[in-house]
Enzyme design. Structure first.
Site, PDB file in Angstrom:
ATOM      1  N   LYS A   1      -8.631  -4.594   7.715  1.00  0.00           N
ATOM      2  CA  LYS A   1      -7.749  -5.409   8.477  1.00  0.00           C
ATOM      3  C   LYS A   1      -8.016  -6.355   9.633  1.00  0.00           C
ATOM      4  O   LYS A   1     -10.081  -6.668   9.878  1.00  0.00           O
ATOM      5  CB  LYS A   1      -6.975  -4.519   9.384  1.00  0.00           C
ATOM      6  CG  LYS A   1      -6.566  -3.182   8.352  1.00  0.00           C
ATOM      7  CD  LYS A   1      -5.406  -3.858   7.405  1.00  0.00           C
ATOM      8  CE  LYS A   1      -4.387  -2.866   6.620  1.00  0.00           C
ATOM      9  NZ  LYS A   1      -5.371  -1.942   5.714  1.00  0.00           N
TER      10      LYS A   1
ATOM     11  N   GLN B   1      -7.828   0.006  10.183  1.00  0.00           N
ATOM     12  CA  GLN B   1      -8.723   0.256   9.071  1.00  0.00           C
ATOM     13  C   GLN B   1      -9.545  -0.771   9.060  1.00  0.00           C
ATOM     14  O   GLN B   1      -9.521  -2.248   9.444  1.00  0.00           O
ATOM     15  CB  GLN B   1      -7.721   0.933   7.908  1.00  0.00           C
ATOM     16  CG  GLN B   1      -8.444   0.547   7.061  1.00  0.00           C
ATOM     17  CD  GLN B   1      -9.055  -0.500   5.852  1.00  0.00           C
ATOM     18  OE1 GLN B   1      -8.596  -1.496   5.862  1.00  0.00           O
ATOM     19  NE2 GLN B   1     -10.115  -0.184   4.653  1.00  0.00           N
TER      20      GLN B   1
ATOM     21  N   TYR C   1       1.232  22.253  29.187  1.00  0.00           N
ATOM     22  CA  TYR C   1       1.482  23.266  27.776  1.00  0.00           C
ATOM     23  C   TYR C   1       3.063  22.985  27.428  1.00  0.00           C
ATOM     24  O   TYR C   1       4.007  24.106  26.807  1.00  0.00           O
ATOM     25  CB  TYR C   1       1.200  24.566  28.531  1.00  0.00           C
ATOM     26  CG  TYR C   1       1.407  25.305  27.406  1.00  0.00           C
ATOM     27  CD1 TYR C   1       0.099  25.067  25.987  1.00  0.00           C
ATOM     28  CD2 TYR C   1       2.361  26.318  27.025  1.00  0.00           C
ATOM     29  CE1 TYR C   1       0.131  25.997  25.061  1.00  0.00           C
ATOM     30  CE2 TYR C   1       1.643  27.172  25.465  1.00  0.00           C
ATOM     31  CZ  TYR C   1       1.366  26.775  24.640  1.00  0.00           C
ATOM     32  OH  TYR C   1       1.110  27.548  23.823  1.00  0.00           O
TER      33      TYR C   1
ATOM     34  N   ARG D   1       4.200  16.182  23.757  1.00  0.00           N
ATOM     35  CA  ARG D   1       4.305  16.499  25.676  1.00  0.00           C
ATOM     36  C   ARG D   1       5.201  14.873  26.109  1.00  0.00           C
ATOM     37  O   ARG D   1       5.487  14.136  25.018  1.00  0.00           O
ATOM     38  CB  ARG D   1       2.950  15.769  26.349  1.00  0.00           C
ATOM     39  CG  ARG D   1       2.260  17.243  25.370  1.00  0.00           C
ATOM     40  CD  ARG D   1       0.783  17.362  26.490  1.00  0.00           C
ATOM     41  NE  ARG D   1      -0.027  18.524  26.487  1.00  0.00           N
ATOM     42  CZ  ARG D   1      -1.204  18.165  25.890  1.00  0.00           C
ATOM     43  NH1 ARG D   1      -1.566  17.154  25.317  1.00  0.00           N
ATOM     44  NH2 ARG D   1      -1.969  19.321  25.768  1.00  0.00           N
TER      45      ARG D   1
ATOM     46  N   HIS E   1      -0.871  -5.840   7.677  1.00  0.00           N
ATOM     47  CA  HIS E   1      -1.704  -6.722   7.090  1.00  0.00           C
ATOM     48  C   HIS E   1      -1.612  -8.574   8.122  1.00  0.00           C
ATOM     49  O   HIS E   1      -1.925  -9.315   7.874  1.00  0.00           O
ATOM     50  CB  HIS E   1      -1.473  -7.519   5.926  1.00  0.00           C
ATOM     51  CG  HIS E   1      -1.087  -7.086   4.945  1.00  0.00           C
ATOM     52  ND1 HIS E   1      -1.450  -7.233   3.241  1.00  0.00           N
ATOM     53  CD2 HIS E   1      -2.501  -5.722   4.165  1.00  0.00           C
ATOM     54  CE1 HIS E   1      -1.585  -6.048   2.737  1.00  0.00           C
ATOM     55  NE2 HIS E   1      -2.265  -5.609   3.362  1.00  0.00           N
TER      56      HIS E   1
ATOM     57  N   PHE F   1       0.834  -1.120  -0.304  1.00  0.00           N
ATOM     58  CA  PHE F   1       0.261   0.249   0.389  1.00  0.00           C
ATOM     59  C   PHE F   1       0.581   1.207   0.420  1.00  0.00           C
ATOM     60  O   PHE F   1       1.837   1.043   0.294  1.00  0.00           O
ATOM     61  CB  PHE F   1      -1.404  -0.119   0.843  1.00  0.00           C
ATOM     62  CG  PHE F   1      -1.645   1.171   1.573  1.00  0.00           C
ATOM     63  CD1 PHE F   1      -2.712   1.093   0.313  1.00  0.00           C
ATOM     64  CD2 PHE F   1      -2.011   2.025   1.787  1.00  0.00           C
ATOM     65  CE1 PHE F   1      -3.845   2.343   0.385  1.00  0.00           C
ATOM     66  CE2 PHE F   1      -2.871   3.137   2.422  1.00  0.00           C
ATOM     67  CZ  PHE F   1      -3.775   3.326   1.186  1.00  0.00           C
TER      68      PHE F   1
ATOM     69  N   ASP G   1       6.272  -3.063   8.907  1.00  0.00           N
ATOM     70  CA  ASP G   1       4.592  -3.286   8.502  1.00  0.00           C
ATOM     71  C   ASP G   1       3.853  -4.245   8.634  1.00  0.00           C
ATOM     72  O   ASP G   1       3.986  -5.027   7.966  1.00  0.00           O
ATOM     73  CB  ASP G   1       4.763  -2.646   7.120  1.00  0.00           C
ATOM     74  CG  ASP G   1       3.551  -1.955   6.914  1.00  0.00           C
ATOM     75  OD1 ASP G   1       2.514  -2.289   6.717  1.00  0.00           O
ATOM     76  OD2 ASP G   1       3.621  -1.155   5.493  1.00  0.00           O
TER      77      ASP G   1
ATOM     78  N   ARG H   1      -4.191  11.185  19.085  1.00  0.00           N
ATOM     79  CA  ARG H   1      -4.390   9.843  20.063  1.00  0.00           C
ATOM     80  C   ARG H   1      -5.462   9.665  19.667  1.00  0.00           C
ATOM     81  O   ARG H   1      -6.140   9.484  18.558  1.00  0.00           O
ATOM     82  CB  ARG H   1      -4.779  10.801  21.101  1.00  0.00           C
ATOM     83  CG  ARG H   1      -3.950  11.889  21.740  1.00  0.00           C
ATOM     84  CD  ARG H   1      -4.136  12.042  23.217  1.00  0.00           C
ATOM     85  NE  ARG H   1      -4.724  13.383  22.917  1.00  0.00           N
ATOM     86  CZ  ARG H   1      -4.768  14.243  22.374  1.00  0.00           C
ATOM     87  NH1 ARG H   1      -3.545  14.789  22.807  1.00  0.00           N
ATOM     88  NH2 ARG H   1      -5.669  15.444  22.299  1.00  0.00           N
TER      89      ARG H   1
END
Length: 405
Positions: free
Chosen positions: A197, A194, A233, A226, A171, A97, A168, A243
């Site tokens: 999957k 996704q 901050y 962070r 799959h 992909f 990767d 996230r």
């Protein structure tokens, strides 16, 4: 063409339908509970994201996991945390992909394409070293279709050339190489959740590692830069908000409970299909026996030889096979380096050198796979029965007999 073919009005060889995703009221209730709690995002007062990260890391045999919005971002987090800098080169396959390569460009690095093994359609270790230059910094082996890459050979090359290895595993949920879960073997392993999957929450991703420093960097990059010792901050690294939500996390936790049983079934059905299809002239399953101890078959891939089907083009064969009720696809139409992105050099990055060109790249095995050979049966079909697998083989024989008349 005889009317017996489903494409021309005959009965389908495969009568079963294969739903995906698979869920019940357990998942529905778990997500509903999160909705009712009103705790939908950051800060995750429910703790559900952290719970899933811990569960997935444990499942894979890794120390750490960082969830995020999708499997493309998880690759990008790994690349940046592994120290990939502008102008570096990263080796990967062209039969995958787009995200495997586009995330390298997003990191201002240069994708270098190495051809695939004709037996597995995975990155061919025998061709990697010829592509290594002083600017090479990492290898991304893609466990394509859930088939394990030759990780021993790849890790040996990486060690000798001081390269990072980022798996990767988009799959490869639940698949294994010599008893180890894929994704846990290199420096980091990236997964996608996704909708297609084997483990899904519609969207989402995660990256696992055993390296505490990589984990610290990836967790920071995922959470707007962070770090635990900083205040709300205080932003230490150039991260963004990538996230995962508690609703996705709780859904994944429940889906994870189903994964082992589903993976074993896909593996068993894959072995059975290998036997059934090997006896059909012109059909060659991709081979096993390269170190995989569990194949999760996000795809079941076989090679199609049109000469044994009266020169019926692959696209027409796949159309006929789908009409017979087999959930299938013709696969990628061409390798990644032929994408407009690479041919037109639409990189939109300052660091890629002018010498980076893909106009002359040729990977013959990948081109054959795309244009002539590869046929995919989709993962949800691999959750069928032995009778379903026999019906898949029957559908192929039915097409072959019809075109030979």
């Amino acid at each position: 063409m005889p009317e017996s073919l489903a494409l021309h009005g005959g009965p389908k060889a495969v009568q079963t339908t294969f739903p995906w995703p698979i869920f019940d009221e357990t998942e529905v209730q778990a997500v509903a509970d999160v909705i009712r709690s009103g705790q939908w995002g950051n800060p995750d007062c429910t703790g559900l994201v952290e719970v899933f990260e811990r569960e997935f890391a444990n499942y894979c045999g890794a120390k750490y996991a960082v969830s995020c919005v999708n499997g493309s971002v998880s690759l990008r987090l790994a690349l940046i945390a592994c120290g990939i800098t502008p102008g570096d080169e990263v080796i990967g396959p062209p039969y995958t992909f787009i995200a495997t390569a586009s995330t390298i460009i997003e990191a201002n690095a240069v994708p270098v394409f190495v051809d695939i093994d004709p037996e597995t359609y995975n990155l061919d270790p025998a061709k990697i070293e010829a592509a290594i230059t002083p600017r090479t910094k990492a290898i991304i082996p893609v466990h394509f279709a859930g088939q394990a890459c030759d990780m021993d050979a790849i890790l040996d090359i990486a060690k000798r050339h001081n390269l990072r290895v980022i798996e990767d595993a988009a799959h490869a949920h639940g698949a294994e190489y010599k008893g180890r879960k894929l994704g846990s073997i290199g420096d980091a392993g990236s997964f996608s959740f996704q909708s297609s999957k084997n483990l899904t929450s519609g969207e989402g991703g995660i990256v696992i590692t055993n390296d505490a420093d990589l984990y610290r960097k990836m967790a920071s990059l995922r959470n707007v830069g962070r770090l635990p010792e900083g205040a709300w901050y205080d932003h230490f690294l150039p991260g963004c908000n990538y996230r995962l939500t508690p609703m996705q996390a709780v859904l994944l936790s429940h889906q994870l409970k189903r994964l082992d049983e589903q993976t074993k079934l896909r593996n068993q059905n894959g072995l059975l299909l290998n036997e059934l299809l090997s006896s059909i002239e012109g059909i060659t399953p991709l081979t096993r026996g390269h170190g995989e101890t569990m194949h999760c078959h996000h795809l079941y891939i076989f090679k199609y030889d049109s000469a044994r089907f009266q020169n019926l083009p692959k696209e027409k064969f796949v159309e006929m096979l789908a009409a017979e009720g087999v959930p299938c696809f013709k696969g990628y139409p061409y390798p990644l380096y032929k994408q407009p992105l690479f041919q037109e050099k639409n990189f939109m990055c300052y660091a890629l050198p002018e010498t980076a060109s893909y106009a002359e790249v040729v990977c013959p095995v990948a081109e054959r796979a795309c244009g002539e050979e590869a046929v995919w049966i989709l993962q949800h079909a691999m959750l069928g029965t032995r009778e379903d697998m026999a019906a898949f083989a029957l559908a192929i024989r039915k097409i072959q007999n019809a075109v030979r008349i």
